[in-house]
Design an enzyme around this catalytic site. Structure first.
Site, PDB file in Angstrom:
ATOM      1  CD  GLU A 160      94.096  32.313  41.692  1.00 56.26           C
ATOM      2  OE1 GLU A 160      93.783  33.485  41.912  1.00 56.26           O
ATOM      3  OE2 GLU A 160      93.338  31.361  41.904  1.00 56.26           O
TER       4      GLU A 160
HETATM    5  C1  NGO Z   1      90.505  33.510  39.628  1.00 57.92           C
HETATM    6  C2  NGO Z   1      90.882  32.207  40.269  1.00 57.92           C
HETATM    7  C3  NGO Z   1      89.683  31.363  40.639  1.00 57.92           C
HETATM    8  C4  NGO Z   1      88.625  32.200  41.338  1.00 57.92           C
HETATM    9  C5  NGO Z   1      88.263  33.374  40.468  1.00 57.92           C
HETATM   10  C6  NGO Z   1      87.226  34.256  41.128  1.00 57.92           C
HETATM   11  C7  NGO Z   1      91.310  32.138  38.064  1.00 57.92           C
HETATM   12  C8  NGO Z   1      91.747  31.685  36.747  1.00 57.92           C
HETATM   13  N1  NGO Z   1      91.653  31.593  39.206  1.00 57.92           N
HETATM   14  O1  NGO Z   1      90.466  33.148  38.233  1.00 57.92           O
HETATM   15  O2  NGO Z   1      90.083  30.296  41.461  1.00 57.92           O
HETATM   16  O3  NGO Z   1      87.491  31.422  41.585  1.00 57.92           O
HETATM   17  O4  NGO Z   1      89.375  34.149  40.122  1.00 57.92           O
HETATM   18  O5  NGO Z   1      86.877  35.346  40.348  1.00 57.92           O
END
Ligand code: NGO
Length: 541
Positions: free
Chosen positions: A358
């Site tokens: 992300e």
């Molecule tokens: C995503 C995000 C995390 C969040 C999560 C919540 C990934 C790999 N990055 O998963 O930062 O906490 O969702 O479900």
């Protein structure tokens, strides 16, 4: 009275249900009186008596054959005979310590040649049983004794988890049980895992968890033969591990958490204590430092390395994607080098997780260049790299592992010869609510009931990805809404054992109806162990 050899499925199950009815699951959020459930004497079935329990093993073994003849039964004279091998002996002691409190027999640990009485247990390492692999074992129980054979000590450890589950649930009690018969049918189990990586991830960054809480989670992993604990050690809200060359990472970066609580961090000594505790249960710790995004906490300590769109300040919300290291500054790599070096030095396991998920504030080229440099640093300190599926935008080494979570982008890793760990959010994100009514958890990937977590096959989940591309499966538990271990357990149980079975048991052996009845028989075990859980209506109560 002569023992009747027939299986008493109905009766054993009845006993479990009776115990269940006496206990209630706890609502999440606090840990009230659960930890020391009052062991209820399990009413012995009327006729025929015996208390011979039916095997209800989770994850399901690769092969289990009930033998004709009288059951195996522990006796006051049972000893645990073990090879002259320090690890095997430690496993034998672990088993003895598990059995003694509830059963009350001495369970002396003796050398391999010991003249073992009826009902004894023998643990053997066999150099000629390479087909069992690193974690496989064979368990043969007859009316005279029980033998667990493995190629490696880890296999013996997995084998004693099976033995534990073969015995009546009261074996988990910390005080003497009223039960007089500790028996199960004569049988042969030959078992080994389907996948080498069967993990659980705990996010200790959004909310911090104490060493004791992490150990409690490790205990659950061990019972279900999971072998990887992935610790998400840093995120926007907190930096959770001491880096001696960069003390401000924790003095500035660890001071808060989601919702504004006090946060916290592990000293290197704390971390090593977790690693040792996991190691003793044949669980590998994989440390994750998430970068270049999810780095606000580190950037509060080193603001000049921030190329985020907003100023660095302690963050207690849950929005993602906005923070980033300046990937074009050399000083960033000096920081990464210090962090990877220090963590690698106290991590015996082969992997370092770089996060990589992300990142919205960098170009494709900037992001890929950063991942490739971190990969070089990870290799320099003798580790293999793993990262979330976004890292497949970079050129990966064949030893690097991509952790799939939201899409099929992870398949890009295959062209580098890299393998995948599957953590599909729709199936295994333990932070997703079970139903709309679940108090804790998020919903972005949907609701995940027990059956959803169980009914999928890693080898057919992503097109173009087959069994040989998959290192294993892992269940992440992100902690935006989860503040303590009781809440962790509420979200993990009963889904985590389901995912453990996805990772361990041969696909052809897995049937939902069979699984749910086996798992239901484990609930009284959780009561004895003080493990909180969600009372899924999908379990036959
Ligand atoms: C995503 C995000 C995390 C969040 C999560 C919540 C990934 C790999 N990055 O998963 O930062 O906490 O969702 O479900």
């Amino acid at each position: 009275m002569r023992r009747n050899d027939a299986l008493r499925t109905g009766l054993a199950f009845l006993a479990s249900v009776t115990l269940l009815a006496a206990c209630q699951s706890t609502t999440p959020g606090t840990r009230p009186t659960l930890p020391q459930p009052v062991p209820q004497p399990v009413p012995e079935p009327a006729l025929p008596q015996e208390g011979v329990t039916t095997p209800r093993i989770v994850p399901a073994p690769a092969s289990l054959v009930i033998a004709a003849g009288a059951p195996f039964e522990l006796t006051r004279a049972s000893v645990i005979a073990v090879d002259d091998n320090a690890e095997a002996r430690a496993i034998a002691e672990t088993l003895a310590e598990l059995l003694r409190p509830a059963i009350g027999f001495p369970f002396n640990v003796a050398g391999h040649g010991a003249d073992t009485a009826r009902g004894s247990i023998r643990l053997s390492l066999a150099a000629d049983r390479a087909t069992l692999g690193d974690e496989g074992y064979e368990l043969v129980a007859t009316s005279s004794n029980l033998r667990i054979t493995a190629y490696r000590p880890a296999g013996l450890f997995r084998g004693i988890q099976t033995l534990r589950q073969l015995l009546p649930t009261e074996v988990e009690s910390e005080i003497g049980s009223a039960r007089s018969v500790w028996a199960f049918p004569a049988l042969t189990i030959v078992d080994r895992p389907r996948f080498a990586w069967r993990g659980a991830m705990l996010d200790v960054a959004r909310h911090f968890f104490s060493v004791q809480e992490v150990k409690q989670y490790i205990d659950v992993l061990a019972l279900y033969k999971l072998n990887v604990l992935h610790l998400h050690l840093s995120d926007d809200q907190g930096w959770r591990i001491e880096i001696k060359s960069r003390p401000t990472l924790t003095s500035v970066g660890a001071v808060t958490q989601v919702g504004g609580g006090a946060g916290g961090f592990y000293t290197q000594q704390d971390y090593q204590e977790i690693v040792r505790y996991a190691q003793a249960r044949y669980i590998t710790v994989v440390p994750e430092i998430d970068m270049p995004g999810h780095t606000n906490a580190a950037l509060t300590a080193f603001p000049h390395l921030s190329c985020s769109t907003r100023p660095t300040a302690p963050f207690t919300g849950i929005q993602v994607g906005w923070s980033t290291f300046c990937v074009d500054k050399e000083e960033t790599y000096a920081l990464v080098d210090d962090v990877v070096r220090e963590i690698a030095a106290i991590t015996p396991g082969p992997y370092f997780h770089m996060g990589g998920d992300e990142v919205e504030a960098l170009t494709h080229a900037q992001y890929a260049g950063f991942v490739e440099r971190v990969q070089t640093i990870v290799h320099k300190y003798g580790k293999k790299m793993i990262g979330w599926e976004e890292i497949t935008k970079a050129r990966l080494a064949p030893t690097t592992v991509a952790q799939q979570w939201k899409s099929d982008s992870a398949t890009a890793a295959l062209k580098y010869g890299s393998k995948l760990v599957l953590s599909p959010a729709k199936k295994v994100y333990l932070d997703m609510k079970y139903t709309p009514g679940t108090e804790l958890g998020l919903t972005w990937a949907g609701h995940i009931e027990l059956r959803d977590a169980y009914e999928w096959d890693p080898a057919t989940y992503l097109s173009g990805v087959s069994e040989r591309h998959i290192l294993g499966v892992e269940a992440p538990l992100w902690s935006e809404t989860v503040r303590n271990i009781t809440a962790v357990e509420y979200m993990a149980m009963p889904r985590l054992p389901a995912i453990a079975e996805v990772g361990w048991s041969p696909q052809a052996q897995r049937r939902w109806e069979d699984f749910r009845s086996r798992l239901a028989a484990h609930v009284p075990r959780w009561h004895f162990l003080g493990i909180n859980y969600y009372r899924s209506p999908q379990l036959p109560w």
